[in-house]
Scaffold this active site. Sequence first.
Site: not given
Length: 702
Positions: A66-67, A117, A121, A218
């Site tokens: 993620d991210d 995603h 955010h 991540h």
Amino acid sequence: MFSCLLLVHGLASSEVGIDPPAAVPSAAAMDEVPRTVTDGGPVVDTRGAQPRSAAMPARTVALTFDDGPDPTWTPEILSVLRRHHVPATFFVVGSRAATYPGLLRDIRAAGSEVGIHSFTHPDLAAVSGMRLDRELAETQLVLDGAIGESSYLLRPPYSSSPNAVDNDALRSFREAGADGYVTVLSDVDSRDWQRPGVDAIVRNALPPAGAGGIVLLHDAGGERSQTVAALDRLIPQLQAQGYRFTTPEAAVGLPADNQPVSGVAHLMGRTVLGLVGVAGVVVDTLAWLLLVVGVLVVVRLVLMLVVACRHRRRRHRPDFSWGPPVRAPVSVIVPAYNEKENIAATVRSLVASEHPVEVLVVDDGSTDGTAEIVDGLRLPNVRVLRQANGGKPSALNAGIAHARHELIVMIDGDTVFEPATIGRLVGPFADPTVGAVAGNAKVASRRGLISRWQHIEYVMGFNVDRRVYDVLRCMPTIPGAIGAFRRGVLLEVGGVSDDTLAEDTDLTMAICRTGWRVVYEDSARAWTEAPATLAQLWRQRYRWSYGTMQAMWKHRRAVLDRGASGRFGRFGLAHLAVFQILLPLLAPLVDIFLGYGLIFLNPVTTLAMWAGVLAVQLAAAVIAFRLEGERVRVLWLLPLQQIVYRQLMYAVLIRSAVTALGGIRLGWQKLRRVGGLDALLATTARSGEEGSADRLTGASRR
């Protein structure tokens, strides 16, 4: 346009934090979530009437990140995956992907997948349906442009395992499902965002007792060296236990995620990426440029104050003298067009001068009885010249032609002199190299907000500048409110020209180019009426700015002059061009960057930097006010001046530049006079703001 580019750049480059797992909500917050979701698997399909979930088969693992993407950690993670021949799914943040689109292509080239995603955010469970649609659509556009493929896999930020899904989260899943998205949660959390150590990350990422699972890791949001090291140990360990690695949709029997898009979609995506790229280049370039500009402005401010202090010390030494006292009588020329409000106070103050004078009031076709008011005063040594309206330069030239004396003082019809002003103003003519003298113009009334802002500007800007120009011998402007000239010098340059709207600047530049010295006498004070409204101030400064540009263009060849005249071109003209026109045109970007910093950067740091700049300006203002002998209590208005008044001056300058570039001929901007200089100065005297006002009020009354 620049604000839009800043917005695009801010959204694309804003920092993305970590995704801490959501806590298990209360039963009341989950009463709408079916058990098939909370007790089901991490792949939640809400595209149908009822949500369905699917779990990973035994000994089957899907690695998800993620991210990202991140230019440092994503490539290192891809290197580990390649080395072990393992695919993964990267749920990317659209803003970061738009900044680093090449990393998306690297992910696909490594055999891994790209999921969504969101773009900025946010917590999708807490945003509106419109915002959710925009977050997904914008990220999809980035994928379309970067890899020419779409994705239907979604991992909402701040989500975790199925048992943490509440009513709001399910709503967002359904809205995303209506657009064709399948939500991919996780059931194995490595907790790498806590950076607990490589061993702990590996333990946390192991599915329990041979079960399958979607592992949450991540590749951005912080320093990820522990994640990279743990991944290099986790994969061989799971492979040794008989685990196979795949993607979430393949494990539960859904179609492959990334599919080619149409040419139109790809073109639209490339356009978005191009916009982000252009915004990045423009903003970064201007950021560096503004940094350089900021340093130059601060350095200039310090140097200007140092030179100004040197000027004051030199001129106020007990042994300083221009030479023998100048006793020669002076001709004072007052061009007047509809000046009935102030002309009486102006003439009375001149007649009360301690120096011998003759006063020539040139009535330039007034229709308000200005000439009759002067005649009615019946004061000695005062003459009124009447002519058809021809403009201020014409009136001044008429006065020069009828003047009886070699020394000439020019004054506006809304200005009042102190009794000692003329004597001090002509004192520098004891030096035979001095051809003209600029006096110290001050704002008479300081009761209104706009007047006080102008008072700060006169003290902080105009008068400090004139001290510096005097030291460097490159004075560009003798103010129309108070200036003294040798008659022969005026005749040498052809009198006052009407080629520009800033006749005082044009005349001063012409005198400088002849090699005559132009000096500043700060003790010769004149009190002038300043514009009382923003509209009047706009008209005055518009004329000043445009006229200054005209004069600079007219005398542009001064940079090629040699000797004393070339000094003006190399220093005075160049300084005006850089610090009075070019850099101020960039100054509004600083304020836009302030808003940018408050929104996209650390607001505390941004405000601290702005406060630091303001502190420097305040310190400079205190020094400037001390140089002028002014009280500093008015400086509490300085922060507000920076926010409001300065913006007006920038707008005036920008419009003047546009007018000049467009070749438009601007007409004379006549100000509406308020009048009452006697009353205004009497009020100032009673309040005790300026000791010199006491002397001036008495003179004007006489």
